[in-house]
Design an enzyme around this catalytic site. Structure first.
Site, mmCIF file in Angstrom:
data_model
loop_
_atom_site.group_PDB
_atom_site.id
_atom_site.type_symbol
_atom_site.label_atom_id
_atom_site.label_comp_id
_atom_site.label_asym_id
_atom_site.label_seq_id
_atom_site.Cartn_x
_atom_site.Cartn_y
_atom_site.Cartn_z
ATOM 1 N N HIS A 51 0.823 -1.209 0.000
ATOM 2 C CA HIS A 51 0.000 0.000 0.000
ATOM 3 C C HIS A 51 0.856 1.257 0.000
ATOM 4 O O HIS A 51 1.962 1.278 0.551
ATOM 5 C CB HIS A 51 -0.937 -0.004 1.216
ATOM 6 C CG HIS A 51 -2.065 -0.978 1.067
ATOM 7 N ND1 HIS A 51 -3.168 -0.693 0.299
ATOM 8 C CD2 HIS A 51 -2.240 -2.231 1.551
ATOM 9 C CE1 HIS A 51 -3.984 -1.745 0.339
ATOM 10 N NE2 HIS A 51 -3.452 -2.683 1.085
ATOM 11 N N CYS A 409 4.965 -30.138 -11.268
ATOM 12 C CA CYS A 409 3.713 -29.403 -11.473
ATOM 13 C C CYS A 409 3.743 -28.826 -12.878
ATOM 14 O O CYS A 409 4.572 -27.972 -13.182
ATOM 15 C CB CYS A 409 3.588 -28.292 -10.437
ATOM 16 S SG CYS A 409 2.288 -27.091 -10.806
#
Lengths: 488, 412
Positions: A51, A409
């Site tokens: 942020h 994967c």
């Protein structure tokens, strides 16, 4: 009974950051965590946003820490090997009321020291990202995106390699306070008892209970839950910058669309009150709402991109009389010797973790003046990811270590070398989600359909555990009831 | 960079059948790339029988069916690189693969056969609400754990979706001592084959609930229960019909998706109806010399048809390797609103062609008409047609013209 100089309660992003800052001193420190890994609560259940700090009240700890944390993050990400991109952010509006609210926060942001915010028109939005919604926007250049799991893991691993211990599956149930100034605290977990001179409360949603155990008030808090969709990397190609709606009158943002550092898109969170701190379930009505709201932020929102969803809770401190949401609390006083109490740490907790940790540790340093750890190494090398390598680097990696050649994967192109390194992680975490958060295996569009069986095989083989002792994520999250047939 | 005439990606039923057929037709410089330790594909974990009735006229288990092709490929000396995952196929048919045994592999092919099969739809893709405990498996993953790894996934089981693998797993888990509460299907009809409803559910007294779905998942660490609701005609839950079933395992059999990441990477266009590549009558994608067959092209209900489709593909790939091109296919193949998953997308009008499709809902007493312009090319009556069963119709070159698009109509 083990004795420590400092015990940190909670291994979320704040506890892990505190552990890392403690490691700069010659202190015998330990983190107690009720779950089996770091970042099992809301440290992993958020947007992964660095942020800028334009919505927090000037002078507040939130504002101060967010701006400080934002400014230093390029350096932090480099030191800790955390995937991070300073993307900037678009806060988009549709109505004049939106414009008023955005401008209100532009003024606050400037007061807080946020640099470079400017209003832009639709044409410029389209130049920045043609798939962002909105008629006009505030462009905030300093916002960024990071992988919050990888960040928390990196903080904890860096603390660990510099000597801090992590004990998982240790839920604190009782704390005996010392009779005298020089005495130790006794910390009782469900399993064990520890002695420690200092206690730092980083228990996140459970901080009010720990606060009370330490003799501070059980501060009123409540949860603002939000749900998220995770979109396929196919959608990620269409979004380069986080797109937030104009803040509402209270300064809260509803559903936004954010690219992730790995190339997915997150859509969410919405916001509704929950009293249950384990309420991570997702609901049909809220997911349907996300789809509608998310489509206003991200023009390419499609149901076929859904690969997963999750929920997180911003567990906020508030004033029960006025309902006002309160600032982060960081306190220590002589009535509660050798403690630092952190309560109500929610969003922007990821951005603020290190600034908060420095402030917490400074309280201890002011009292104890501990010796510096001269061997402290702030660098934690990033795990080597096959997916991020060029073809040439991939070839070299496979030549040097054939295990880089075995793709475990397929969706995320994670190799056996990476999985093995994750299984033998320095924190000693052995869950399937632990491997997932360290490698991204099972995070792709098939959600482990191809690789999960391989990962459980490797856990069993590498660690010598029986099938029934493999854990998916939590203590009782067994995956197998045993063998189908006894092997003869 | 190594040169090979044809690289076949995937050593499952489609890849093996196309390789053998290519070899028999004289294209012998071929290489199969297989990511698993052994060829055979998903058949290796399908230990039930019922395979091969069409192709071999007898009923075989999955491993038996696969081994017929594996042995034949071995006898012919066809190269198969196992433990090798393809990372990328380029438009000009370069193939990049990675392997612990072979290292980093780069191949320039004249033609590429895509035979990667399909993957299962997941909980996330269909957004089932609830918590996220352990104990939720797709049917294929549960099958892999039980049949290949000797690991039992649970004892009290709910199955969502009446796909074939879901029903097969209902029987499999029952045989291994688990209690299967029921199979729950969102649609008002089963999505798997009628023979599996008989042999996997009815024979074991496992109830099948149509128009039902899971509307909540409960449990923190391990699954504790699921809530099932009845669905209305718009497939939305009917309030007040919720029923909670305590269970430790939820098996999902909610659809298969062709696994086409490499296909899109090569620049081939998608067919929105099948989610596979858009192919012409030669099983050629929109990238010349890249072919696709089997479940990666469109999801089949029987492996026999996968093998046969791959063999038909091989005929075309042989021509492409020898002659450098194939008949131009300018005529579109279209279906009406009852037709789904239509293959191929384009034809030339000068060759024999097999048209494959499914009906969108169960139909009784319907007629399929395949037309070009005003002319009915072929007409066939079906006493019943189910979405679970693929329909294939063969057309002869001499029946076709070279001007008009081909239309598949279902008349009830």
């Amino acid at each position: 009974m083990e004795r420590f100089d400092v015990i940190v309660i909670g291994a979320g992003v704040v506890g892990s950051a505190v552990a890392r800052e403690l490691a700069r001193y010659r202190l015998n420190s330990c983190v107690l965590e009720k779950e089996l890994d770091v970042a099992c609560g809301n440290s992993s259940r958020n947007t992964g946003m660095l942020h800028a700090g334009f919505t927090y009240k000037p002078g507040s700890l939130k504002a101060e820490c967010a701006v400080e944390g934002n400014k230093e993050f390029d350096q932090v990400a480099k030191e800790l090997g955390v995937p991070f991109k300073r993307t900037g952010k678009l806060v988009v509006g549709f109505t004049e009321h939106d414009r008023e609210n955005i401008l209100k926060y532009k003024v606050i942001g400037e007061k807080n020291g946020v640099e470079g915010m400017r209003m832009i028109d639709k044409e410029e939005i389209e130049k920045i990202d043609p798939n962002a919604g909105g008629e006009f926007a505030m462009y905030v250049p300093s916002s960024g995106i990071l992988d919050p799991m990888a960040y928390t893991i990196a903080l904890a691993e860096n603390a660990c390699m510099n000597g801090v211990k992590f004990h998982f599956g240790e839920k604190v149930v009782k704390i005996d306070r010392p009779d005298s100034e020089d005495g130790d605290y006794r910390i009782h977990t469900e399993e064990n008892e520890y002695a420690t001179r200092w206690v730092i409360n980083c228990a996140g949603m459970y901080a009010p209970e720990i606060s009370e155990m330490l003799g501070y008030p059980n501060y009123p808090t409540k949860g603002f839950k939000g749900e998220y969709y995770v979109l396929d990397k196919k959608a990620g190609k269409y979004l380069s910058i986080p797109v937030y709606p104009a803040p509402n009158d209270k300064g809260g943002f509803s559903t936004h669309a954010t690219p992730t550092v790995d190339g997915n898109v997150l859509v969410g969170p919405d916001s509704y009150v929950t009293e249950d701190r384990e309420d991570y379930k997702v609901t049909k009505s809220h997911l349907d709402g996300l789809f509608a709201d998310g489509s206003r932020m991200f023009k390419q929102m499609k149901r076929e991109y859904f690969i997963r969803n999750f929920a997180g809770i911003r567990w906020k401190r508030y004033n029960p009389e006025t309902g006002e949401i309160l600032d982060f609390l960081l306190e220590s006083d002589d009535a509660h010797p050798h403690t630092v109490n952190l309560v109500g740490i929610e969003s922007p907790g990821i951005t603020c973790a290190l600034p908060l940790a420095r402030r917490a540790v400074a309280r201890l340093v002011a009292k104890e003046n501990p010796q510096k750890n001269e061997t402290f190494n702030p660098v934690r090398p990033a795990p080597k990811r096959f997916y991020d390598m060029t073809r040439e680097e991939q070839r070299e990696a496979v030549e040097k270590n054939p295990l880089y050649g075995e793709i475990v994967c397929r969706c995320e192109t994670v190799t056996k070398a990476e999985i093995l390194s994750a299984i033998h992680n320095p924190l000693g975490v052995h869950t399937v989600t632990g491997i997932k958060n360290r490698t991204r295996a099972t995070m792709g569009r098939c959600q482990g359909g191809y690789c999960e069986t391989r990962i459980t095989d490797m856990i069993e083989e590498e660690l010598g555990v029986k099938p029934e002792d493999v854990r998916y994520s939590k203590k009782d999250s067994y995956m197998f009831t045993g063998r189908v047939r006894d092997a003869k | 960079m190594r040169n090979v005439d044809v690289v076949i990606i995937g050593g499952g039923p489609a890849g093996l059948a196309s390789a053998i057929e290519l070899y028999k037709k004289g294209v012998t410089d071929i290489l199969i790339l297989e990511r698993e330790k052994k060829p055979g594909g998903i058949l290796r974990q399908c230990i039930h029988d019922g395979f091969g009735l069409t192709r071999f006229g007898e009923t075989l288990s999955g491993p038996e069916y696969a081994s017929r092709f594996v042995h034949q490929a071995e006898e012919l000396g066809i190269s198969c690189m196992t433990d090798t995952t393809v990372l990328e196929v380029t438009k000009d048919k370069k193939v990049y693969a990675s392997s612990a045994k072979e290292g980093f592999v780069e191949i320039q092919a004249k033609a590429v056969v895509l035979a990667m099969g399909c993957r299962e739809r997941t909980r996330g893709a269909i957004s089932i609400p609830g918590t996220r405990p352990a104990g939720i498996y797709t049917a294929g993953v549960a099958q892999a754990y039980i049949n290949l790894r000797n690991e039992m996934v649970g004892k009290e089981v709910v199955i969502l979706g009446s796909g074939d693998i879901g029903m097969i797993m209902a029987r499999r888990m029952t045989l291994e001592g688990a209690h299967v509460i029921g199979v729950f299907e969102l649609q008002p009809y089963a999505s798997g084959l009628p023979r599996n409803i008989e042999q996997c559910l009815n024979d074991y007294h496992i109830p099948l609930y149509l128009s039902h779905s899971v509307t909540d998942i409960r449990g923190k660490d391990r699954l504790e229960s699921v809530v099932i609701s009845e669905m209305d005609e718009h497939l939305q839950p009917i309030p007040g019909t919720e029923k909670e079933y305590p269970c430790d395992t939820l098996i999902l059999s909610v659809g298969l998706i062709p696994e086409n990441e490499l296909t899109w990477g090569a620049g081939a266009k998608e067919d929105p109806g099948t989610k596979g590549a858009s192919v012409d009558e030669s099983y050629q994608t929109t990238v010349p010399g890249i072919f696709s067959a089997g479940n990666v092209l469109h999801v089949h209900d029987l492996v026999d048809f996968v093998s046969m489709e791959a063999e038909a593909l091989a005929d075309c790939a042989v021509r492409y390797v020898r002659e450098g091109n194939l008949p131009e296919c300018k005529l579109a193949v279209k279906g009406d609103e009852l037709v789904s998953q239509l293959v191929p997308a384009r034809i030339s009008g000068t060759s024999d062609v097999t048209v494959s499709f499914r009906v969108k809902k169960p139909l009784k007493g319907c007629t399929v008409e395949i037309c070009q312009g005003d002319k009915v090319v072929k007409k066939q009556k079906f006493p019943k047609a189910l979405p679970a069963e693929m329909i294939q119709m063969k057309l002869k070159a001499e029946q076709l013209n070279e001007q008009d698009d081909l239309e598949v109509r279902v008349v009830c």
